[in-house]
Write an enzyme that holds these catalytic residues in place. Structure first.
Site: not given
Ligand code: SDX
Length: 426
Positions: A304, A361
């Protein structure tokens, strides 16, 4: 003397005011930065950038805290109806009895949609995704209800109309997609029960309202009702800043929520769990892939932008799974896989270091499956829940004296001055 931040650049010092929020979060107000220094800021994804001040929702991502108008989401989950929660978010306080009664009457009075709208549904290809249909149909409401939104009373009617009709539109979309007769809203049923009845009642099998299912749906929608400046809410605010009508602004929020990185994750989680089940139920290969930087695979339902601790909504959603499935005598193998996956992730150093926890989710799809909602409607359910939050944020931006047309700047990295080359010379 109010707090300031000093920026030193090319021998000059610029003093920028610090803005502090109710809970101590601070921001550098850069609204005069370009005028003073010629500099702008650059922040892909707005990771470090606040778009507004807001009095609606407080999220503390480090400590897993979520409050609507100051009230902890756990207390609202325990005591409030979804109607009360919607009223709280939109009006800034919980309704008294007479306000709640009037709100209920208005929701009932506006629960039907224009009969001509049924034609629109029939012309969508059968395989259309319900989120695309919902976004289009909410935008279409403007054609049928073109009230201006100048006076408070008109805005309140438009808001209540949308809160009520969104359920009817979602249920109609489901019924028509299955070739079933549309079920109309009933005046004797409250918000959640009415939706369930419109979704599942049938001439050959009358739907029996189960209070455990109504309770689970109420909790689901209360937990989804708002979440400060997330992607879809930011879309509603940005589109709304052009002073479009409410329906168009909300339609843009629905479109943004559809994405699998955002609200579409609840559908993607179930599809991921089903894939794990199809491949024998072992979560470890999926956890391994999620850690591989060369693999675009992400664990859906984890991570998140704000929560670097357990999402408080996921905690409550997990409890709903256990209680609802037990009461309905459902054994869902995906729940066991989900719990195994969560346990494996929480014990994995890489995920602990990246502070990745289950988000709202992760368990929500299991609850929706138990209720009988089809997977491709999971994000529609999220949208219905988030509608009060989008409306509250849109209204707050209308009333914000500092609000202006949203128009970010950029740093241009394209070609410098280039001459046009006539076709015969190319
Ligand atoms: C919602 O913003 C809100 O409030 C949203 C929400 C709401 O109520 O409106 O809470 C609802 O959208 C919840 C999120 C639902 N999405 C998912 O579950 C999709 C999977 N999650 C990710 O794609 C990710 O965690 C995000 C997009 C939600 C957030 O990612 P960020 O903040 O943009 O961070 P990032 O993608 O830059 O990740 C930081 C690191 C990375 O690793 P490095 O490149 O630094 O080594 O964490 C890793 C990412 O690869 N990472 C994950 C991961 N989420 C982040 N690695 C594996 N699996 C994941 N799910």
């Amino acid at each position: 003397m109010s707090d300031t931040a000093k920026l030193e650049y090319q021998g000059r010092i610029y003093e920028l005011p610090i803005v502090e929020g109710t809970e101590g979060e601070k921001a550098i107000d850069i609204s005069e930065l370009r005028n003073q220094s010629g500099l702008i800021t650059l922040d892909p994804g707005y990771v470090n950038t606040g778009s507004c001040t807001s009095a609606i929702t407080f999220v503390d991502g480090e400590n897993g805290i979520l409050r609507y108008r100051g009230i902890p989401v756990e207390e609202l989950a325990e005591h409030a109806t979804f109607k009360e929660t919607a009223y709280l978010l939109i009006n800034g306080r919980l309704p008294n009895r007479s306000e709640l009664t009037r709100f209920s009457v208005l929701l009932n009075d506006h629960s039907l949609v224009h009969e001509d709208m049924r034609e629109f549904f029939s012309n969508f290809p059968r395989a259309s995704h319900p989120m695309g249909i919902l976004s289009s149909m909410v935008n279409t409401l403007r054609s049928f209800y073109p009230e201006l939104q100048t006076m408070e009373e008109e805005i309140n009617i438009t808001v209540t109309r949308l809160l009520s009709k969104v359920r009817t539109l979602a249920a109609m979309s489901y019924k028509i997609s299955r070739g079933h007769r549309v079920v109309y809203p009933r005046p004797d049923l409250a918000y959640c029960a009415n939706f369930l009845n419109m979704m599942f009642d049938s001439p050959v099998r009358p739907y029996e309202i189960d209070q455990d299912v109504v309770h689970a749906l109420r909790l689901f929608w209360v937990l989804h009702a708002d979440h400060e400046q997330n992607c879809s809410t930011s879309a509603v605010r940005l589109v709304g800043s052009a002073r479009v009508n409410l329906y168009a602004a909300i339609s843009s929020g629905i479109a943004a929520l559809w994405g699998p990185l955002h609200g579409g994750a609840n559908q993607a989680v179930i599809e991921m769990l089903e894939e794990i089940e199809e491949k024998g139920g072992d979560v470890k290969p999926f956890v391994k892939r999620a850690k591989d930087r060369n693999d675009p695979f992400r664990l859906m339902g984890f991570g998140h932008r704000i929560y670097k601790a357990y999402d408080p909504r996921a905690r409550i959603m997990k409890k709903i799974c256990d209680t609802l499935l037990e009461k309905l005598h459902i054994r869902d193998p995906l729940l066991e896989i989900a719990k195994d996956l969560e346990q494996t992730v929480l014990e994995d150093d890489w995920f602990v270091e990246h502070r990745l926890y289950p988000n709202v989710d992760f368990y929500s799809g299991i609850v929706l499956r138990a209720i009988g909602i089809p997977t491709n409607m999971f994000t529609v359910m999220f949208a219905i829940g988030r509608l009060p939050g989008w409306i509250a944020q849109w209204k707050e931006s209308l009333d914000d004296p500092n609000w202006k047309l949203g128009r970010p700047r950029q740093i241009y990295i394209g070609p410098s001055l280039t001459k046009f080359v006539p076709l015969e010379e190319r």
